[in-house]
Write an enzyme that holds these catalytic residues in place. Structure first.
Site, PDB file in Angstrom:
ATOM      1  N   ASP A   1      -0.688   4.447   5.584  1.00 10.89           N
ATOM      2  CA  ASP A   1       0.369   3.531   4.722  1.00 10.89           C
ATOM      3  C   ASP A   1      -0.096   5.238   4.400  1.00 10.89           C
ATOM      4  OD1 ASP A   1       0.222   1.090   5.882  1.00 10.89           O
ATOM      5  OD2 ASP A   1      -1.341   0.720   4.516  1.00 10.89           O
TER       6      ASP A   1
ATOM      7  N   ASN B   1       0.613  -1.222   0.029  1.00  9.16           N
ATOM      8  CA  ASN B   1      -0.224   0.198   0.261  1.00  9.16           C
ATOM      9  C   ASN B   1       1.254   1.331   0.413  1.00  9.16           C
ATOM     10  OD1 ASN B   1      -2.154  -1.499  -0.322  1.00  9.16           O
ATOM     11  ND2 ASN B   1      -2.622  -1.372   2.181  1.00  9.16           N
TER      12      ASN B   1
END
Length: 318
Positions: A260, A41
């Protein structure tokens, strides 16, 4: 050589199976296939912001491994250090969503392909044209030997004067907080930028006052301690000073992947020389945009979406 900044990250990735019905998994018959994984991610988030993102990993030599490989490559992630291995099935996770909106995640990552990665597989060549290395606690939690791999990565990064960022990303389904704490305390002194949720750092060191966090950063020689606190915004401790930036007001649909995205946004700001306040604002903006889309990485924004959003020049239409 590309003029864009390059980042390197490593870790496992999974096929995520999202239920198309609510209720206990034993009654769910239909799932939607997605791709997930904290480090992947992050790499996708960096690629969408225009950076060169290299992801180091291992995938099962199976159909699901191909799905992840093709998806990541399609997002512009450098896959030159990703290999397929026989006898290790690509990891899976199934999500369960109850009628009240609560949920659980069930991991099937025993004998993950990432287990075949060894410290000696990490070579100087992988760090060519790399401006920052990003690690997370998920990779460390999968297998004890991954700590040696991470140390090898950080050792080479230090030799090459490449800064290291780290997100604890605690996964208590993979190890206990005691195990996590012991490993993190080994890793922290080699970290330049620590990107952590307020709740995570509280779990790790047991305290969360600004005074105690500052002392923790000083003792571990962490240059930038970045605290993510959701709707309360974020703050950064560096050079003995705290800096704070408020969150952007959005109606979150799904918070998965927001941390993320924040990490990718902060690293973008850091590498591109934004001021401390601008870095936090940019990272807050990326994290906020992620929450407006359902999925692990579907909401990670492109650079041309972030600037108008944080400058209040556009309404979210995603």
């Amino acid at each position: 050589m590309s003029s864009k900044f390059g980042v390197l990250t490593l870790g496992d990735a999974m096929i995520t199976l999202n239920p198309e019905e609510t209720g206990p998994l034993r009654f769910v018959n239909r799932f939607e296939r997605k791709v997930g994984g904290a480090e992947l991610n992050f790499a996708i988030g960096c690629a969408r912001l225009g950076m060169r993102a290299k992801w180091l990993s291992r995938l099962g030599k199976d159909e699901f491994g191909r799905v992840i490989y093709n998806f990541a490559r399609g997002e512009g992630v450098d896959m030159s250090d990703v290999a397929f291995v026989n006898g290790y099935p690509t990891s899976l996770n199934f999500k369960e969503i109850r009628e009240d909106g609560s949920g659980k995640t069930f991991y099937y990552r025993y004998q993950s392909p990432i287990l075949t990665l060894k410290p000696e597989d990490i070579t100087d060549r992988m760090f060519e044209d790399i401006d920052l290395v990003h690690l997370t606690g998920v990779f460390l939690a999968i297998d004890p030997k991954n700590v040696d791999i991470a140390k090898r990565v950080m050792e080479i990064a230090k030799q090459k004067d490449i800064p290291v960022s780290f997100d604890p990303n605690i996964r208590l389904k993979l190890w206990s907080i005691e195990e996590a704490r012991a490993v993190y305390l080994e890793v922290f002194p080699s970290v330049d930028i620590l990107l952590t949720g307020l709740d995570e750092i509280r779990l790790i060191i047991g305290i969360d006052s600004e005074e105690s966090l500052a002392e923790f950063a000083n003792v571990n020689n962490i240059d930038q301690l970045v605290i993510k606190d959701g709707e309360n915004g974020s703050k950064l401790y560096t050079n003995s000073v705290w800096h704070k930036k408020e969150a952007f007001p959005v109606t979150p649909i799904d918070t998965v992947g927001a941390g993320d995205g924040f990490d990718a946004g902060y690293i973008y700001g850091y590498l591109h020389g934004l001021s401390i306040e601008e870095r936090l604002e940019f990272a807050n903006g990326v994290g906020a945009l992620v929450t407006t889309v359902s999925g692990d990485n579907e909401g990670l924004p492109y650079l041309e979406e972030v600037w108008p959003f944080i400058q209040n020049e556009t309404v979210i239409e995603r």
